[in-house]
Design an enzyme around this catalytic site. Sequence first.
Site, PDB file in Angstrom:
ATOM      1  N   HIS A 217       0.837  -1.204   0.000  1.00 35.69           N
ATOM      2  CA  HIS A 217       0.000   0.000   0.000  1.00 35.69           C
ATOM      3  C   HIS A 217       0.868   1.249   0.000  1.00 35.69           C
ATOM      4  CE1 HIS A 217      -1.954  -3.231   2.439  1.00 35.69           C
ATOM      5  NE2 HIS A 217      -2.852  -3.072   1.499  1.00 35.69           N
ATOM      6  N   ASP A 393      -2.053   8.790   4.296  1.00 37.43           N
ATOM      7  CA  ASP A 393      -2.596   8.757   2.944  1.00 37.43           C
ATOM      8  C   ASP A 393      -3.702   9.781   2.743  1.00 37.43           C
ATOM      9  OD1 ASP A 393      -4.403   7.528   4.546  1.00 37.43           O
ATOM     10  OD2 ASP A 393      -4.225   5.555   3.625  1.00 37.43           O
ATOM     11  N   HIS A 396      -8.040  10.533   6.286  1.00 39.35           N
ATOM     12  CA  HIS A 396      -8.625  10.515   7.626  1.00 39.35           C
ATOM     13  C   HIS A 396      -9.938  11.300   7.686  1.00 39.35           C
ATOM     14  CE1 HIS A 396      -8.893  10.256  11.961  1.00 39.35           C
ATOM     15  NE2 HIS A 396      -9.145  11.552  11.984  1.00 39.35           N
ATOM     16  N   GLY A 397      -9.937  12.489   7.095  1.00 42.30           N
ATOM     17  CA  GLY A 397     -11.157  13.302   7.130  1.00 42.30           C
ATOM     18  C   GLY A 397     -12.303  12.604   6.429  1.00 42.30           C
ATOM     19  N   GLY A 542      -5.857  11.708  14.169  1.00 39.39           N
ATOM     20  CA  GLY A 542      -6.817  11.007  15.025  1.00 39.39           C
ATOM     21  C   GLY A 542      -7.021  11.745  16.344  1.00 39.39           C
TER      22      GLY A 542
END
Lengths: 561, 561
Positions: A217, A393, A396-397, A542
Amino acid sequence: MTYLSNDPASFAEDALAGFCELHADTVRRVPGGAVRRTRPGQPKVAVLPGGGSGHYPAFYGIIGPGLADGAVSGNLFTSPSAQDACSVAMAADSGAGVVFGYGNYAGDVMNFGLATEQLRAKGIRAENVVVTDDIASAPPDRVADRRGIAGDFTVFKVMGAAAEEGMDLDEVVRVGRKANDATRTIGTAFAGCTFPGADAPLFTVPDGHMGLGLGIHGEPGLRDVPRPGARELAEDFVARLLAEKPAGARDRVAVLLNGLGSVKHEELFVLWADVSRLLRESGHTLVLPEVGEIVTSLDMAGVSLTVTWLDDELERLWTAPAWTPAFRRGSITTADAGATVEDVAVAGAPRFAEASAASKKLAASVLDGLRAVRTALREAESELGAIDAVAGDGDHGRGMVRGIDAAVAAAEAAWRAGAGAGDVLAAAGDEWAARAGGTSGVLWGAGLRAAGEAIGTQAGTIDARAAVDAFAGRITALGGAQPGDKTLVDALVPFQQRLRTGTWAQAARAAEEAARATAGLVPRKGRARPLAERSVGTPDPGAVSLALVARTVSEHLEEGT
Amino acid sequence: MTYLSNDPASFAEDALAGFCELHADTVRRVPGGAVRRTRPGQPKVAVLPGGGSGHYPAFYGIIGPGLADGAVSGNLFTSPSAQDACSVAMAADSGAGVVFGYGNYAGDVMNFGLATEQLRAKGIRAENVVVTDDIASAPPDRVADRRGIAGDFTVFKVMGAAAEEGMDLDEVVRVGRKANDATRTIGTAFAGCTFPGADAPLFTVPDGHMGLGLGIHGEPGLRDVPRPGARELAEDFVARLLAEKPAGARDRVAVLLNGLGSVKHEELFVLWADVSRLLRESGHTLVLPEVGEIVTSLDMAGVSLTVTWLDDELERLWTAPAWTPAFRRGSITTADAGATVEDVAVAGAPRFAEASAASKKLAASVLDGLRAVRTALREAESELGAIDAVAGDGDHGRGMVRGIDAAVAAAEAAWRAGAGAGDVLAAAGDEWAARAGGTSGVLWGAGLRAAGEAIGTQAGTIDARAAVDAFAGRITALGGAQPGDKTLVDALVPFQQRLRTGTWAQAARAAEEAARATAGLVPRKGRARPLAERSVGTPDPGAVSLALVARTVSEHLEEGT
């Protein structure tokens, strides 16, 4: 890049649907993945590989006799939810239990772990085999921190053959873990893959170079080095793997030479000529080696080499026949196959406990609080994404918004169905975990469910400290992060502690300060983070999200008073 | 691009070697390709697909019971030589004859055609089935001009099953041609492939566009159009194929959805969902469709859709079992398989007729002439390449040098072995054809052999007109080009005619003038030419080469006098 799609958002689901249509004679689609069309004539252990999509034939391409009984399939490069895993497991279980097999990624570990707990609570035996074959992802003294890559295939093949032989659940787990312990992989990437709808690759490698040990990834590898010729690459790969030959291992090996997507068959054969020669020259006998696309990463240009040292038992299981869409070996008898199963819906509507009138009234306030959080997260989506993009990456939002959107919808449905406050929050958590994907999705989902269970369906008020303790306890137990690891725990623990003696507003401010302070921290070792290893100077997304939610709830509580 | 190689010049051979190493239990390498490891228990027709390399699993990936008996494998995107084809055929023939299967490209048609003649001369029955499935390459009223692309696979599968059933050579050819007549393919490309060692792709497609109907070697297609979504592409493909449904065809179809290299599995499944729906909605029943990489073009980003309308016989052969490295269907009985064959050298040292002393002396002069031509072609290599690059793939100069280098080496060996003048020239021609590859390689090789045969091994002088007549006669018979088609024939015919009444020097000047005049010609319709369709304004590189050789020989003759 990825050229063909209808809606990039549904790409993974559309691909799974097309695959299941093509192989409808042997595979049937269920929520969260796919299972074999036929049920075994008598109970057998169900071997269920799983993980994010984008790695075909991993994982649903290897469903069939002698290999997988089903596959749990998440969004692109994103862990499936615990709900996905439970859905597939319940469809595949024939009474002898299920074993999930997956690479060692935080999201997968948590979601499959959670699913295992949930299945056991339903009376279904469930176990996990975690693959850790990537020698580039951690040193030999931290094998448990290593990621799982193409060695997934060998481990699943061995487990599939063991289950087909009639081994019980403990035995299948035993041989799976033995296969993992005997398996080492080294990979490299020449160029990154591009997601559907994206206009830039997920990562890049400098021209003329390769990212040695780069994860499937895009996770950090060992280093960028000038791209060698095929012979030099073979020498490097083989030397690295032989240096990690397990103590006491014999000289018979299963070998996988795997193309990640854009390194084509002819190149793999050129490389194979040298790889096979070097392995033979080192005294090894190659047992049914495989060269091809085994665990891919969309169109990533890369290649990996996997060696599994075989004992008699592993060799018997490795060489056993199998018949799947993407992997066929030998001739497998199908006399044991039971009845064909028509497509059926697996998931039913959730049921809720009888709630008190006071709890039902409280549920409306919980729902309003969730809506306020939805508004706040939607407004913050791009900012959270930008923070995440520095070291991660950048999703998150998006993941948080997907989670809260699903959570609010589920809470509304639960509220309309007359659920109490705790069940409304628990239902919200379940859907958050199911829809958000990734590590944060399962943590938020499991945390909210725990808080909901603490709130219950009878009381007319919320014991905030008990609810937060339940929330925090679940998250730290599942995620395993410690304060200082640069995760949401760095904001969560100060919040929880301040709440013991202070108000929610004071605790929310403590969380905000702690979230900002994560900018000075270095991420915990082994935490999967694509694109860059250092993120000093940027707060953890986070932790920022947690502080934002804490403040929003604080404002919601003040409005309510 | 292509990332892994040792020597780009030997990439195709290295890949074949690695493949044969991997599958040594079922496949053995022979000069020019590979054949099955086991010989049939009793004579059966040998089905031998072939063509240039770079299209794996076409063609050697489908060697095995129920499919191919061997495969003839040329250099990358370059026809194998007639010598390659003969070598594979002689290794594969079990007494019932051989049938070559290949796509309709000029080089393949000539080389396999020549091999067929040579095999028949040796007493081996040999036939050809030419695949013409690409509907984008010529309109329906010129089906015979169409190229062969992924439909190759269906045709070869049907022929392989027919041979396995025990059909005789005529019957296998009959069903192969019937399958071709019932097969239609439409393809598209999003981005070009890059050869090993090259730093730029063979062709490009404008950003956000696709080259509809672009050939698998980059040959011109229909047009560049904006890249559609998967659903729109499926609709366009299906509509174009259904518009060419053969008269009287029924509604059961074999279907191939083929990825060219960098369009990955998940994308193919997304597209398949729409393709399969549309074909069903049009009243068709899909019989064992295949989705995957069937005929690739290195890492080209592209996709093609093939439909074969089935009658009962074709359906029986399409659905029959097969077991090969890259394609496995059903369970095939191997009871008929005969003995395993160990690796043996197929080619022996050439033997020459007893030559007169005068002819041996003349042979030294022939050899000197060939060396002079080698010097001239090496000097002109880059210029010839530049001329070819205007309308072709720019490899003409390289091919000519590879040919003359091999020719001189063979002539030297023949001369040392005491061969006469004609045999020296014939041996040079054989090696030119075997090593140069492509269309011009086989024409020059066959022409030189014909000239050598005219010269013979007894006379002490050369009848230049007879030798040139033999040379030209062989080339025009093989190539089928007419004056005005913008080929080397445009220089060859004036040379030959002027030589009837004039000196070699005069004829050479006539050839030069004629070569220059080809700049005003438009290439013959249907002549495969990548990158650009128009080459008005640039002379034909083949004609320029011919004139250059003619002038060099003229100078050599003057020195000799």
